[in-house]
Scaffold this active site. Structure first.
Site, mmCIF file in Angstrom:
data_model
loop_
_atom_site.group_PDB
_atom_site.id
_atom_site.type_symbol
_atom_site.label_atom_id
_atom_site.label_comp_id
_atom_site.label_asym_id
_atom_site.label_seq_id
_atom_site.Cartn_x
_atom_site.Cartn_y
_atom_site.Cartn_z
ATOM 1 N N ASP A 265 44.890 -5.088 -36.290
ATOM 2 C CA ASP A 265 44.878 -5.462 -36.712
ATOM 3 C C ASP A 265 44.339 -4.147 -38.027
ATOM 4 O O ASP A 265 44.131 -3.050 -38.296
ATOM 5 C CB ASP A 265 43.573 -6.312 -36.756
HETATM 6 C C1 BGC Z 1 43.090 -9.489 -40.921
HETATM 7 C C2 BGC Z 1 44.120 -10.147 -40.235
HETATM 8 C C3 BGC Z 1 45.308 -9.582 -40.998
HETATM 9 C C4 BGC Z 1 45.356 -8.542 -41.794
HETATM 10 C C5 BGC Z 1 46.330 -8.146 -43.040
HETATM 11 C C6 BGC Z 1 42.658 -8.520 -41.135
HETATM 12 O O1 BGC Z 1 41.425 -7.912 -42.201
HETATM 13 O O2 BGC Z 1 41.848 -9.920 -39.527
HETATM 14 O O3 BGC Z 1 44.537 -11.712 -40.071
HETATM 15 O O4 BGC Z 1 46.555 -10.460 -40.678
HETATM 16 O O5 BGC Z 1 44.040 -8.240 -42.340
HETATM 17 O O6 BGC Z 1 45.985 -8.968 -43.982
#
Ligand code: BGC
Length: 751
Positions: A265
């Site tokens: 993530d």
């Molecule tokens: C979130 C994810 C997301 C990623 C990319 C993160 O902060 O937890 O769910 O896919 O950002 O935008």
């Protein structure tokens, strides 16, 4: 096939010819710089990285043209001509925003969920996207956690079916298919159970709960062919997920046979440092070793891996060492997985796959139709004292901060949605009935200016009526007196729920509660519509309303779906995918909690499992609950046999009848409880459900095939030593329209 055993392919040929730096470059996943920033952003320019062949994939491009330009640049910068792939957060729709996932879950309609995912995939593919960061399948039982909005609710079976349906919708026959995209199951795992509901916080839970509740949706998504997985920010039982080899390499790949791509993530690898796992080189070695193939945003793989592979790592203070040779093999393993993913997407054959020609997005009007239908199917009618549906000629006073709102209807994580696509509730009602309702604001979306400011940091949707609360309220009450029926549109802002939006008290803001109380005092029939991203404690409001519709943030067709329901152009069929708390302090909360030695919540009998100060006159809205406009009766259930061997199946049949005058869709739910087991078991657990439509007067028999496998449960001192057992003896089956209002049959499994 496990990647170590793959025959020599285009991927192997590429790997054989790649330098270490080129391999590491493939593991770098960067933002396009055109989207949402949800963590620490990176200073280095994307162009510089592309020119140096240091990017494996990009997320957050906002047009086909920009993706194509980046691909051209990447190919020019890559000695071996290795293309990028493009990803995006497509959570509940893309340009066409569907209801929040928690709302879609309330439809209990897998065909609908698959269709919305397929539509989103087609829109995303038309913009050159190859992968979407969905479905988000984090079970959550905590209304305080803001990301409950993005997920499938509280139940493992429902969430598992949703995971499979959404994966099928995104990927179709395969993630390389035209108009489809690769799914990415997230967030692996137990991200929805953080301590105190605080986003990003850690999780301590039994291996049994992990195996029986939080992992099954991932197993279902993988079984449906999901091509990738995103790792969660939290630690599970003391080990941060970005360093959690036992869960990623062990359970996911080893036990489930997942052979796709695992991405971090946002800055998740870097965050291992703050988790206390060691300085950056240790964090990187741990993440790579645990099976995180791509490093999103942080660029720590890019920075640390060259030296790590040269020198190896020996960090006795962190209790972690890896030889240079092992690290080199781990880079190869991750790079092989990235390239295999690209190959499966068809990109190694055609780097411009999905990026050429003119975009072929599906028709927006068909998307709007689907979005409106989805919104009507997702809203849950919680109360109706005979007031709904309203006759088209009814003179409505539409009151509340969401009466004319567009932006909040999109809900959280609608990065490609546009507020102007939403038809607000006042206009939706006017279009349906040919009478524009008179509107008043009545209360604010949030009461506290500091909170309003905080929400506006993340968006621009929380607008405020600057007049005094007393004036707003007086105007609303006067308007209410002039109408036949009041429709109160209340709820949360879209920034109230979502990432980093945990709330201490999941209830309606005080001024909105005051508004509803004042409207109820007018004596006019009162319909309350709640637009929210989480299950709110709305017991008090329910007691004051004549009808109550929980409409969530319903997407571009949200208010139109609500208007359809209120005026009877659609039949309510939504059923809660999460329990609504009676009181905000009840969180976390689930219908499926384990039995205790002192069950009950009677405050006059002390020393029971319950709360002393939970008012006992608050209505409850349990998991699975929802009303329609018709009247469905359930006959007594019948079992084909009441004692069977473990290798046999048994049938439970139940006849339901639409005894009312309107068509209906009923979701018949089957729960089980195991009164004697080796470990504590849930008082009730959903084991199957079936949805069917019934014309007025129609009678149907619903049949459930039951096998003893449905009663297997894990006994797990640790994840590795877990055993799924199936005991002979008594099982209670509970069948009905929700988890509470059921009829019971007893069944005995013989040895
Ligand atoms: C979130 C994810 C997301 C990623 C990319 C993160 O902060 O937890 O769910 O896919 O950002 O935008």
């Amino acid at each position: 096939m496990r990647d170590e055993m793959m025959p020599r392919t285009a991927v192997e040929d590429l790997i054989a010819g790649m330098s270490l730096d080129e391999k590491i470059g493939q593991l770098n996943l960067l933002p396009a710089g055109e989207g949402l920033v949800t963590g620490a952003s990176q200073p280095t320019s994307l162009s510089k990285r592309l020119d140096a062949g240091q990017v494996g994939a990009i997320f957050g491009t906002k047009s086909l043209a920009s993706a194509r330009a980046m691909q051209e640049r990447a190919l020019a910068g890559s000695r071996l001509g290795i293309p990028l792939f493009f990803a995006e957060d497509v959570i509940h729709g893309h340009r066409t925003v569907f209801p929040l996932n928690i709302a879609l879950a309330c439809s209990w309609d897998m065909r609908l969920i698959e269709r919305t995912a397929a539509f989103a995939a087609a829109e995303a593919a038309a913009e050159g996207l190859h992968q979407v960061y969905g479905p988000m399948i984090d079970i959550s039982r905590d209304p305080r956690w803001g990301r409950v909005a993005e997920g499938p609710g509280e139940d493992a079976l429902l969430a598992s079916r949703i995971a499979a349906a959404a994966t099928r919708g995104f990927q179709g026959a395969g993630h390389g298919a035209a108009g489809r995209v690769a799914a990415c199951l997230k967030h692996f795992v137990a991200y929805g159970a953080p301590q105190s509901g605080r986003d990003y916080d850690n999780v301590s839970m039994s291996a049994e709960d992990l195996l029986e509740t939080y992992l099954p949706p991932f197993a279902a998504g993988i079984a449906a062919g999901a091509a990738s997985v995103m790792v969660a920010f939290n630690a599970v039982n003391k080990l941060p997920m970005h360093a959690n080899g036992p869960l990623i390499e062990g359970w996911l790949r080893g036990q489930q046979g997942f052979d796709g791509l695992v991405v971090s993530d946002y800055t998740g690898v870097k965050e291992l440092v703050a988790h206390g796992m060691g300085p950056a080189p240790v964090a990187v070695a741990r993440a790579l070793h645990a099976g995180v193939d791509m490093d999103m945003v942080g660029e720590d793989y890019l920075r640390e891996l060259p030296a790590l592979v040269r020198d190896g790592l020996d960090a006795p203070d962190a209790g972690f060492s890896l030889s240079a040779q092992r690290l080199s093999a781990l880079v190869d393993r991750a790079c092989r997985r990235v390239l295999t993913f690209k190959q499966r997407l068809g990109l190694l054959d055609d780097p411009f796959r999905g990026l050429g020609g003119t975009p072929r997005a599906p028709s927006r009007s068909s998307g709007r139709k689907l979005a409106r239908k989805a919104a009507a199917q997702s809203a849950v009618l919680l109360k109706n004292d005979g007031l709904l549906p309203l006759a088209p000629g009814t003179k409505v006073a539409l009151i509340g901060p969401f009466a004319t709102d567009r932006a909040n209807m999109l809900g959280t994580w609608a990065v490609s949605g546009r507020a102007e696509d939403v038809v607000p509730l006042d206009k939706a009602i006017a279009a349906l009935t040919s009478h524009a309702p008179a509107t008043a604001w009545g209360a604010n979306v949030v009461d506290e200016p500091w909170l309003e400011q905080r929400l506006n940091v993340h968006g621009t949707t929380v607008t405020r009526d600057r007049r005094s609360k007393a004036r707003q309220l007086a105007e609303a009450v006067a308007l209410a007196h002039s109408a036949d029926v009041i429709v109160a549109a209340v709820g949360e802002a879209k920034e109230h729920a979502g990432e980093s939006s945990s709330r201490l008290t999941p209830d309606l803001p005080a001024s909105q509660r005051r508004l509803i109380a004042a409207l109820a005092r007018t004596g006019k029939p009162l319909v309350v519509v709640v637009f929210a991203g989480r299950p709110l404690a709305i017991g008090e409001v329910a007691a004051q309303a004549d009808a109550l519709l929980y409409a969530w943030h319903g997407g571009v067709g949200g208010p139109e779906g609500v208007a359809d329901l209120i005026f009877g152009a659609a039949e309510p069929s939504g059923r809660l995918a999460v329990s609504l708390p009676r009181h905000p302090g009840e969180a976390p909360l689930t219908y499926a909690c384990d039995t205790t030695g002192r069950p009950g919540n009677d405050r006059f009998t002390k020393f029971l499992t319950g709360w002393l100060d939970l008012p006992d006159d608050l209505p409850t809205f349990p998991f699975g609950f929802g009303l329609g406009y018709s009247d469905i009766s359930y006959a007594a259930p019948r079992l084909s046999r009441d004692a069977v061997r473990a290798d046999e199946t048994v049938e439970l049949r139940i006849t339901i009848q639409n005894a009312g005058t309107r068509p209906a869709v009923e979701t018949v739910q089957l729960y089980a409880s195991d009164p004697i087991a080796r470990v504590t078991r849930p008082g009730r657990k959903l084991i199957d459900f079936k949805q069917c439509s019934l014309a007025p007067g129609q009678r149907r028999t619903v049949t459930f095939q039951i096998s003893s496998d449905q009663f297997r449960y894990p006994v797990a001192p640790t994840l590795e030593t877990a055993e799924w057992v199936r005991d002979p003896g008594l099982i209670r089956l509970h069948v009905g329209p929700n988890c509470r209002d059921t009829q019971m049959k007893e069944l005995t499994w013989l040895t």
